[in-house]
Motif scaffolding. Structure first.
Motif, PDB file in Angstrom:
ATOM      1  N   THR A  53       0.837  -1.202   0.000  1.00  0.00           N
ATOM      2  CA  THR A  53       0.000   0.000   0.000  1.00  0.00           C
ATOM      3  C   THR A  53       0.872   1.252   0.000  1.00  0.00           C
ATOM      4  O   THR A  53       2.083   1.173   0.269  1.00  0.00           O
ATOM      5  CB  THR A  53      -0.879   0.024   1.266  1.00  0.00           C
ATOM      6  OG1 THR A  53      -0.014   0.127   2.406  1.00  0.00           O
ATOM      7  CG2 THR A  53      -1.748  -1.222   1.361  1.00  0.00           C
ATOM      8  N   PRO A  54       0.281   2.401  -0.268  1.00  0.00           N
ATOM      9  CA  PRO A  54       1.067   3.640  -0.174  1.00  0.00           C
ATOM     10  C   PRO A  54       1.720   3.821   1.201  1.00  0.00           C
ATOM     11  O   PRO A  54       2.867   4.266   1.281  1.00  0.00           O
ATOM     12  CB  PRO A  54       0.040   4.738  -0.463  1.00  0.00           C
ATOM     13  CG  PRO A  54      -0.956   4.075  -1.362  1.00  0.00           C
ATOM     14  CD  PRO A  54      -1.054   2.663  -0.820  1.00  0.00           C
ATOM     15  N   LEU A  55       1.025   3.449   2.267  1.00  0.00           N
ATOM     16  CA  LEU A  55       1.620   3.596   3.596  1.00  0.00           C
ATOM     17  C   LEU A  55       2.802   2.645   3.771  1.00  0.00           C
ATOM     18  O   LEU A  55       3.844   3.038   4.302  1.00  0.00           O
ATOM     19  CB  LEU A  55       0.603   3.356   4.712  1.00  0.00           C
ATOM     20  CG  LEU A  55       1.230   3.525   6.097  1.00  0.00           C
ATOM     21  CD1 LEU A  55       1.489   4.995   6.389  1.00  0.00           C
ATOM     22  CD2 LEU A  55       0.392   2.914   7.170  1.00  0.00           C
ATOM     23  N   PHE A  56       2.680   1.417   3.315  1.00  0.00           N
ATOM     24  CA  PHE A  56       3.812   0.488   3.420  1.00  0.00           C
ATOM     25  C   PHE A  56       5.000   1.028   2.636  1.00  0.00           C
ATOM     26  O   PHE A  56       6.133   1.010   3.123  1.00  0.00           O
ATOM     27  CB  PHE A  56       3.460  -0.918   2.929  1.00  0.00           C
ATOM     28  CG  PHE A  56       4.671  -1.797   2.918  1.00  0.00           C
ATOM     29  CD1 PHE A  56       5.127  -2.368   4.082  1.00  0.00           C
ATOM     30  CD2 PHE A  56       5.402  -1.979   1.754  1.00  0.00           C
ATOM     31  CE1 PHE A  56       6.294  -3.134   4.096  1.00  0.00           C
ATOM     32  CE2 PHE A  56       6.555  -2.738   1.752  1.00  0.00           C
ATOM     33  CZ  PHE A  56       6.999  -3.312   2.923  1.00  0.00           C
ATOM     34  N   ARG A  57       4.765   1.511   1.435  1.00  0.00           N
ATOM     35  CA  ARG A  57       5.865   2.045   0.623  1.00  0.00           C
ATOM     36  C   ARG A  57       6.498   3.255   1.304  1.00  0.00           C
ATOM     37  O   ARG A  57       7.721   3.445   1.262  1.00  0.00           O
ATOM     38  CB  ARG A  57       5.378   2.366  -0.782  1.00  0.00           C
ATOM     39  CG  ARG A  57       5.062   1.084  -1.578  1.00  0.00           C
ATOM     40  CD  ARG A  57       4.773   1.335  -3.030  1.00  0.00           C
ATOM     41  NE  ARG A  57       3.580   2.117  -3.284  1.00  0.00           N
ATOM     42  CZ  ARG A  57       2.351   1.631  -3.365  1.00  0.00           C
ATOM     43  NH1 ARG A  57       2.141   0.341  -3.192  1.00  0.00           N
ATOM     44  NH2 ARG A  57       1.334   2.405  -3.612  1.00  0.00           N
ATOM     45  N   ARG A  58       5.689   4.066   1.965  1.00  0.00           N
ATOM     46  CA  ARG A  58       6.193   5.210   2.725  1.00  0.00           C
ATOM     47  C   ARG A  58       7.067   4.725   3.893  1.00  0.00           C
ATOM     48  O   ARG A  58       8.139   5.284   4.140  1.00  0.00           O
ATOM     49  CB  ARG A  58       5.001   6.013   3.236  1.00  0.00           C
ATOM     50  CG  ARG A  58       5.324   7.307   3.894  1.00  0.00           C
ATOM     51  CD  ARG A  58       4.025   8.059   4.144  1.00  0.00           C
ATOM     52  NE  ARG A  58       4.209   9.111   5.106  1.00  0.00           N
ATOM     53  CZ  ARG A  58       3.235   9.842   5.592  1.00  0.00           C
ATOM     54  NH1 ARG A  58       1.984   9.641   5.199  1.00  0.00           N
ATOM     55  NH2 ARG A  58       3.479  10.789   6.466  1.00  0.00           N
ATOM     56  N   LEU A  59       6.631   3.708   4.599  1.00  0.00           N
ATOM     57  CA  LEU A  59       7.404   3.125   5.695  1.00  0.00           C
ATOM     58  C   LEU A  59       8.732   2.575   5.179  1.00  0.00           C
ATOM     59  O   LEU A  59       9.794   2.828   5.756  1.00  0.00           O
ATOM     60  CB  LEU A  59       6.594   2.007   6.364  1.00  0.00           C
ATOM     61  CG  LEU A  59       7.305   1.158   7.406  1.00  0.00           C
ATOM     62  CD1 LEU A  59       7.660   1.979   8.641  1.00  0.00           C
ATOM     63  CD2 LEU A  59       6.434  -0.033   7.787  1.00  0.00           C
TER      64      LEU A  59
END
Length: 71
Positions: A53-59
């Motif tokens: 997800t976008p949040l995982f990629r951000r992490l």
């Protein structure tokens, strides 16, 4: 533990910018077994589509050398 440091540093730095949906996704990531999440972040294993997800990629970006250095 490594994942406590990784997730904690991300939360400390980014929590104020996360939407309600991002917070829900972050909580979902916390439930992933540490070994699996670590391998996804380091690129040792492919990230399952339902977690890429976008949040995982951000992490993941937060913890790469291409990201700014976080204190």
């Amino acid at each position: 533990r490594e994942m406590d440091l990784i997730m904690g540093r991300f939360a400390d730095a980014e929590i104020g910018t996360l939407s309600e949906g991002d917070l829900d996704e972050f909580e979902r990531l916390i439930e992933v077994p540490d070994r699996d999440l670590y391998r996804w972040i380091t690129g040792e294993d492919e990230v399952p589509a339902n977690y890429d997800t976008p949040l995982f990629r951000r992490l993941r970006t937060f913890h790469t050398h291409a990201a700014p250095i976080h204190g």
